[in-house]
Write an enzyme that holds these catalytic residues in place. Structure first.
Site, mmCIF file in Angstrom:
data_model
loop_
_atom_site.group_PDB
_atom_site.id
_atom_site.type_symbol
_atom_site.label_atom_id
_atom_site.label_comp_id
_atom_site.label_asym_id
_atom_site.label_seq_id
_atom_site.Cartn_x
_atom_site.Cartn_y
_atom_site.Cartn_z
ATOM 1 N N ARG A 1 0.831 -1.197 0.000
ATOM 2 C CA ARG A 1 0.000 0.000 0.000
ATOM 3 C C ARG A 1 0.862 1.242 0.000
ATOM 4 O O ARG A 1 1.925 1.265 0.618
ATOM 5 C CB ARG A 1 -0.887 0.022 1.249
ATOM 6 C CG ARG A 1 -2.148 -0.779 1.063
ATOM 7 C CD ARG A 1 -2.975 -0.783 2.309
ATOM 8 N NE ARG A 1 -2.360 -1.616 3.331
ATOM 9 C CZ ARG A 1 -2.792 -1.692 4.579
ATOM 10 N NH1 ARG A 1 -3.818 -0.999 4.959
ATOM 11 N NH2 ARG A 1 -2.191 -2.475 5.440
ATOM 12 N N SER B 1 6.292 -5.453 7.386
ATOM 13 C CA SER B 1 5.808 -6.476 8.324
ATOM 14 C C SER B 1 6.518 -7.817 8.159
ATOM 15 O O SER B 1 5.901 -8.843 7.854
ATOM 16 C CB SER B 1 4.299 -6.644 8.167
ATOM 17 O OG SER B 1 3.665 -5.423 8.382
ATOM 18 N N ASP C 1 3.601 -3.200 11.880
ATOM 19 C CA ASP C 1 2.208 -2.731 11.792
ATOM 20 C C ASP C 1 1.602 -2.353 13.142
ATOM 21 O O ASP C 1 0.825 -1.409 13.240
ATOM 22 C CB ASP C 1 1.321 -3.734 11.039
ATOM 23 C CG ASP C 1 1.577 -5.158 11.422
ATOM 24 O OD1 ASP C 1 2.390 -5.396 12.337
ATOM 25 O OD2 ASP C 1 0.967 -6.055 10.814
HETATM 26 MG MG MG Z 1 -2.131 -6.010 8.468
#
Ligand code: MG
Ligand code: ADP
Length: 508
Positions: free
Chosen positions: A107, A175, A228
């Site tokens: 993203r 992550s 995250d």
């Molecule tokens: Mg996530």
């Protein structure tokens, strides 16, 4: 009636008695099979039970393990990693960007902060990462990301956007397991989730990204590298200064919280401008003998890619809940025929995803139509009567309720560690802070698909937090949903860690 007639009548009587006996026998056997199933489900429910007394034991175990993980490296299954984030966003202004690489999609985000806890604008673009790039070279991988960012900036801004100073700071949510060396640097420990870009392992991920940005002519500075949960805490704190912890419950699970720097015993003399630091707990690996573990959990663990690892995660996160249900139904199906002939689908790992399990659990049609549909389409189990569909819903309920209540216990464990559960910490008497009038409003930011999209899960979790804390303390503790929190939070951390940072963390 002649002899022949008598003989026929007698034969008929014998035959109908025999049929009645067979029917009765079948009914008895079928009733027995049904009770066997009911008993098996009851046994599963008992093994997975989370009465509040047991949850309080989990709370204590979590707080104790947190202490142990902070006391020495390897002192606990909880890694309690330093994040070097000692400045949480508070009143920043300006436009910031963030990248979030966490799985098969990545993203790109742009946020406009208006100071005083307001987000004026928010753009997000999701882009799939081509399979080939997941096993390519670090240069190819980061070139792809940098190009996507450049195109995004051009698309979402005016023509002069690329040269605007305010757009220079970039947050990076990554992550994967990283050994953080500062707030804006860290080396990749290992890849997970299907990635295998070998030349990146042990390299500084920020350096790789920074070089790719330069190659694309982007004059930007990667000001924050976060995971995250830390991103979620940042957004939570920006929007509400009483936010002290964050939990992610999606495919996997993790939590982080604000700790006093002097409580990080394993790292004496920790430099922190605020006296506090965000600790990344990596709580998916939490373990305690008080966790209600069943034979299905043991089987799931043994057959997993990482046996003996991430024990807490395997009982609570979205990746696993559907599979625990599948295992229970498989066992019931072997032991009885209530689900019809044994379906081979039932032995396929992860065939029943957690969203499908949730759809069955939340089916409110009177004849449980959705349950029947998913049983047929996903598990090849057809034409099961309503009472069997109800068994299916019951199993989903047991698995989800346990998961949600254990997350609640984990959250209260964090609050206990920092003295926000009304007990005055892990060594003092109950309701100390509260009785002396010091109980403070406490907010926990929560992110992740399991919490945001699975209503029953969310309700069980909220209920259990209130139940563990009790009526006096419960109202002081608020769980707040942070959708897209991790990405926005990285952009905010870029803001608070840039040269223009305005506020510091409020230490407990
Ligand atoms: Mg996530
Ligand atoms: P990730 O954890 O991969 O970053 P999300 O936070 O969006 O992504 O969480 C996705 C996970 O949440 C899915 O893997 C699934 O387990 C769970 N999930 C998503 N939607 C639902 C739903 N409607 N019901 C139950 N679980 C869901």
């Amino acid at each position: 009636m002649g002899k022949l007639g008598l003989g026929i009548a007698a034969a008929c009587a014998v035959a109908s008695c025999a049929v009645a006996a067979v029917m009765a026998g079948r009914r008895v056997r079928s009733r027995r099979r049904w009770w066997k199933v009911v008993t098996a489900v009851q046994e599963f429910e008992a093994a997975a039970a989370t009465p509040v007394g047991r949850l309080r034991q989990v709370v204590d175990a979590m707080a104790v393990e947190m202490h142990a993980g902070l006391a020495s490296e390897g002192g606990s299954k909880l890694k309690m990693l330093l994040t070097f984030v000692d400045n949480l966003p508070d009143g920043e202004n300006g436009i910031y960007y963030a990248l979030h690489v966490g799985g098969t999609n990545f993203r790109i985000l742009k946020i406009q902060l208006g100071g005083q806890r307001s987000i004026l604008g928010h753009d997000v673009e999701r882009k799939p990462i081509p399979q080939s790039l997941m096993t390519s070279t670090s240069e190819e991988f980061f070139d792809f990301i940098a190009l996507a960012l450049k195109e995004f900036i051009e698309r979402t801004g005016n023509n002069s956007q690329l040269s605007q100073v305010r757009g220079k700071d970039l947050g990076f949510t990554f992550s994967f397991p990283v050994k953080q060396t500062s707030v804006s640097s860290g080396t990749l420990i290992k890849w997970t989730k299907g990635f295998a870009i070998e030349d990146m392992v042990e390299k500084d991920v920020v350096e790789c990204l920074q070089k790719a940005l330069s190659r694309r002519g982007l004059d930007m500075n990667v000001a924050a590298l976060v995971n995250d949960s830390v991103g979620t805490l940042a957004v939570g704190h920006f929007l509400d200064k009483d936010t002290v912890a964050a939990v992610v419950i999606g495919t996997g699970t993790n939590a982080c919280y604000l700790e006093r720097a002097d409580a990080v015993i394993k790292c004496q003399g920790l430099l922190s401008t605020s006296g506090g630091m965000v600790i990344n707990m990596e709580w998916g690996n939490f373990w305690s003998s008080h966790l209600p573990r069943t034979s299905y959990d043991i089987d799931l663990d043994v057959e997993s890619q990482n046996p003996n690892d991430q024990g807490f995660e395997k009982m609570i996160s979205g990746m696993y809940l559907g599979d625990i249900v599948r295992r229970v139904i498989h066992r019931l199906s072997i032991e009885s025929d209530i689900f019809g002939p044994l379906s081979s689908k039932l032995s396929t790992r992860f065939v029943l995803s957690t969203p499908l399990m949730a759809a069955m659990h939340e089916d409110d049609s009177p004849d449980l139509r959705e349950v029947a549909k998913i049983l047929e389409e996903t598990l090849d189990i057809r034409d099961v009567p309503l009472k069997v569909r109800k068994i299916m819903v019951k199993v989903c309920d047991v698995v989800t309720r346990r998961a949600a209540r254990l997350v609640a216990a984990g959250i209260v464990g964090i609050l206990k560690k920092i003295g926000r559960d009304g007990t005055g910490g892990i060594s003092s008497g109950r309701i100390k802070g509260y009785k002396s009038g010091k109980m403070r409003r406490t907010v926990v930011a929560v992110e992740g698909g399991l919490y945001t999209s699975y209503t029953i899960f969310r309700e069980y979790l909220n209920e259990a937090v209130a139940e563990i804390l009790g009526e006096e303390i419960g109202p002081y503790v608020i769980l707040k949903t942070m959708e897209d929190g991790s990405g926005i939070g990285a952009a905010m951390l870029a803001a608070s860690n840039s040269a223009r940072s305005v506020d510091t963390v409020q230490v407990l």
